[in-house]
Motif scaffolding. Sequence first.
Motif, PDB file in Angstrom:
ATOM      1  N   ARG A  43     -39.521  11.235 -30.161  1.00 46.28           N
ATOM      2  CA  ARG A  43     -38.105  11.581 -30.022  1.00 46.28           C
ATOM      3  C   ARG A  43     -37.222  10.596 -30.784  1.00 46.28           C
ATOM      4  N   ALA A  44     -37.589   9.334 -30.702  1.00 50.06           N
ATOM      5  CA  ALA A  44     -36.808   8.308 -31.406  1.00 50.06           C
ATOM      6  C   ALA A  44     -36.897   8.527 -32.921  1.00 50.06           C
ATOM      7  N   ILE A  45     -38.093   8.839 -33.391  1.00 49.69           N
ATOM      8  CA  ILE A  45     -38.268   9.049 -34.833  1.00 49.69           C
ATOM      9  C   ILE A  45     -37.450  10.253 -35.295  1.00 49.69           C
ATOM     10  N   SER A  46     -37.485  11.332 -34.513  1.00 53.13           N
ATOM     11  CA  SER A  46     -36.715  12.520 -34.885  1.00 53.13           C
ATOM     12  C   SER A  46     -35.232  12.197 -34.966  1.00 53.13           C
ATOM     13  N   MET A  47     -34.773  11.436 -33.994  1.00 52.67           N
ATOM     14  CA  MET A  47     -33.354  11.099 -33.959  1.00 52.67           C
ATOM     15  C   MET A  47     -32.963  10.306 -35.216  1.00 52.67           C
ATOM     16  N   VAL A  48     -33.812   9.370 -35.580  1.00 50.70           N
ATOM     17  CA  VAL A  48     -33.527   8.525 -36.746  1.00 50.70           C
ATOM     18  C   VAL A  48     -33.668   9.335 -38.040  1.00 50.70           C
ATOM     19  N   GLU A  49     -34.708  10.146 -38.089  1.00 54.81           N
ATOM     20  CA  GLU A  49     -34.967  10.927 -39.302  1.00 54.81           C
ATOM     21  C   GLU A  49     -33.849  11.929 -39.558  1.00 54.81           C
ATOM     22  N   ASN A  50     -33.339  12.524 -38.505  1.00 53.62           N
ATOM     23  CA  ASN A  50     -32.307  13.547 -38.669  1.00 53.62           C
ATOM     24  C   ASN A  50     -30.897  12.996 -38.555  1.00 53.62           C
ATOM     25  N   ARG A  51     -30.816  11.674 -38.447  1.00 54.96           N
ATOM     26  CA  ARG A  51     -29.496  11.041 -38.351  1.00 54.96           C
ATOM     27  C   ARG A  51     -28.644  11.679 -37.256  1.00 54.96           C
ATOM     28  N   VAL A  52     -29.257  11.934 -36.120  1.00 49.40           N
ATOM     29  CA  VAL A  52     -28.534  12.505 -34.985  1.00 49.40           C
ATOM     30  C   VAL A  52     -27.532  11.457 -34.497  1.00 49.40           C
ATOM     31  N   PRO A  53     -26.287  11.853 -34.209  1.00 43.27           N
ATOM     32  CA  PRO A  53     -25.294  10.870 -33.774  1.00 43.27           C
ATOM     33  C   PRO A  53     -25.854   9.970 -32.672  1.00 43.27           C
ATOM     34  N   GLY A  54     -25.631   8.683 -32.839  1.00 36.49           N
ATOM     35  CA  GLY A  54     -26.184   7.717 -31.899  1.00 36.49           C
ATOM     36  C   GLY A  54     -27.427   7.031 -32.453  1.00 36.49           C
ATOM     37  N   TYR A  55     -27.908   7.514 -33.615  1.00 36.05           N
ATOM     38  CA  TYR A  55     -29.156   6.954 -34.148  1.00 36.05           C
ATOM     39  C   TYR A  55     -29.003   5.481 -34.502  1.00 36.05           C
ATOM     40  N   SER A  56     -27.808   5.118 -34.970  1.00 39.55           N
ATOM     41  CA  SER A  56     -27.682   3.718 -35.380  1.00 39.55           C
ATOM     42  C   SER A  56     -27.635   2.803 -34.148  1.00 39.55           C
ATOM     43  N   GLU A  57     -27.105   3.343 -33.014  1.00 39.91           N
ATOM     44  CA  GLU A  57     -27.144   2.561 -31.767  1.00 39.91           C
ATOM     45  C   GLU A  57     -28.591   2.328 -31.353  1.00 39.91           C
ATOM     46  N   LEU A  58     -29.382   3.383 -31.498  1.00 36.78           N
ATOM     47  CA  LEU A  58     -30.797   3.279 -31.146  1.00 36.78           C
ATOM     48  C   LEU A  58     -31.483   2.234 -32.026  1.00 36.78           C
ATOM     49  N   LEU A  59     -31.200   2.296 -33.337  1.00 35.77           N
ATOM     50  CA  LEU A  59     -31.824   1.340 -34.256  1.00 35.77           C
ATOM     51  C   LEU A  59     -31.386  -0.090 -33.942  1.00 35.77           C
ATOM     52  N   LYS A  60     -30.108  -0.226 -33.579  1.00 32.43           N
ATOM     53  CA  LYS A  60     -29.625  -1.568 -33.222  1.00 32.43           C
ATOM     54  C   LYS A  60     -30.393  -2.104 -32.027  1.00 32.43           C
ATOM     55  N   ALA A  61     -30.647  -1.207 -31.057  1.00 32.90           N
ATOM     56  CA  ALA A  61     -31.352  -1.633 -29.843  1.00 32.90           C
ATOM     57  C   ALA A  61     -32.830  -1.909 -30.125  1.00 32.90           C
ATOM     58  N   LEU A  62     -33.393  -1.175 -31.110  1.00 32.76           N
ATOM     59  CA  LEU A  62     -34.825  -1.333 -31.385  1.00 32.76           C
ATOM     60  C   LEU A  62     -35.116  -2.506 -32.315  1.00 32.76           C
ATOM     61  N   PHE A  63     -34.165  -2.804 -33.174  1.00 32.53           N
ATOM     62  CA  PHE A  63     -34.424  -3.802 -34.212  1.00 32.53           C
ATOM     63  C   PHE A  63     -34.987  -5.127 -33.668  1.00 32.53           C
ATOM     64  N   PRO A  64     -34.391  -5.663 -32.583  1.00 31.04           N
ATOM     65  CA  PRO A  64     -34.921  -6.951 -32.091  1.00 31.04           C
ATOM     66  C   PRO A  64     -36.398  -6.885 -31.693  1.00 31.04           C
ATOM     67  N   HIS A  65     -36.880  -5.687 -31.387  1.00 30.74           N
ATOM     68  CA  HIS A  65     -38.290  -5.555 -30.996  1.00 30.74           C
ATOM     69  C   HIS A  65     -39.198  -5.342 -32.200  1.00 30.74           C
ATOM     70  N   SER A  66     -38.616  -5.195 -33.374  1.00 29.80           N
ATOM     71  CA  SER A  66     -39.443  -4.945 -34.559  1.00 29.80           C
ATOM     72  C   SER A  66     -39.758  -6.269 -35.253  1.00 29.80           C
ATOM     73  N   GLY A  67     -40.570  -6.195 -36.277  1.00 30.27           N
ATOM     74  CA  GLY A  67     -40.879  -7.403 -37.043  1.00 30.27           C
ATOM     75  C   GLY A  67     -42.261  -7.957 -36.742  1.00 30.27           C
ATOM     76  N   HIS A  68     -42.999  -7.275 -35.853  1.00 30.23           N
ATOM     77  CA  HIS A  68     -44.326  -7.781 -35.504  1.00 30.23           C
ATOM     78  C   HIS A  68     -45.446  -7.025 -36.206  1.00 30.23           C
TER      79      HIS A  68
END
Length: 337
Positions: A43-68
Amino acid sequence: MCKAGLLLRFPPRLPCFTLNSLNQETQAWIDRLRSGDARALARAISMVENRVPGYSELLKALFPHSGHARILGLTGAPGAGKSTLVDQLAKHYRKENRTVGIVAVDPTSPYTGGAILGDRIRMQDHFADPGIYIRSMATRGSLGGLARTTADVTTVMDASGRDLVMIETVGVGQDEVDIVRLADITVVILVPGMGDDVQTIKAGIMEIADIFVINKSDREGAERVEREIRAMQSLSIRLDNWTPPIVKTVASDGTGIGELANAIAGYEGYLQKENLVLKRNIQNWRERLMEMLRDTLIEQASAQIGNGRLEGYAAQIAEHKRDPYTVVEEIIAGLKN
Ligand SMILES: Nc1nc2c(ncn2[C@@H]2O[C@H](COP(=O)(O)OP(=O)(O)OP(=O)(O)O)[C@@H](O)[C@H]2O)c(=O)[nH]1
Ligand SMILES: [Mg+2]
């Protein structure tokens, strides 16, 4: 109705949430995603892929968990055996208990194309193993560009706790070069019998290879490809002094997969020893930031110009009533207000 800025539609199929409940909802979603829940990830990937409104909020929230995650880019000519190779590598890593995410980018085939169909079959293949998650993307011309969407999808997979994310793409154009640039490690896949062999592969793709694979080595001509790569390597020196190893594989029966994994681990070790991961990441982010800025500015400028006004400006310029330099300055000044 959702009011932009105050309320966001999140997740896409559910009704509106206030910013507060959005945070709770997001947190619960992110927790599920990070615990390995494939549906939350999808669901998260679909939201990001389709640029569904709110996707950038989701990415902001996920970013700190990425990088591993270790990001592996694999590219090569159509039919070179990329998917087969990626599957074999995934199996290999699963035996080592590492979790894998696969982003298969197919910029040329339409939604109903064979590649997507093939990838669906692959997904079924791995269905029983939640440690492998495959996502196909065939959306050329998607908002924000293919490279950026792929980067964002990779961030989501990374944040989901996958140990490895493999990005598979056909090595034909600049888009593909941009995509594989996201990777920590880039594998370029060649096959024997491609006419002029190495020469037919775009120079840009050859230059970004950290590791070369000669797949379909069961066919005649593998030695020749190897000689050509070596000849090419003798003419160029990489800034990091790394000489990309050449690994021969037969992806369809698994031959050479262990060697390839060793070569990947070898380069990983080199990156760490030379402290190159961070350097490479900084370089990537410089480019990605510029691209994001470009996208955002164009989005804002388009909104500013509005429907029909672009046409008006163009007509005025064409008729020499106005000059384009002043028009652009005017639009940019409008953005600042
Ligand atoms: N003989 C031989 N055939 C192979 C080998 N690896 C893959 N194939 C076959 O080559 C064909 C294409 O393989 P794919 O893995 O789909 O290739 P791909 O590069 O992902 O193809 P696209 O995504 O369409 O660009 C399939 O029929 C594979 O079974 C190999 O090492 N030797
Ligand atoms: Mg493929």
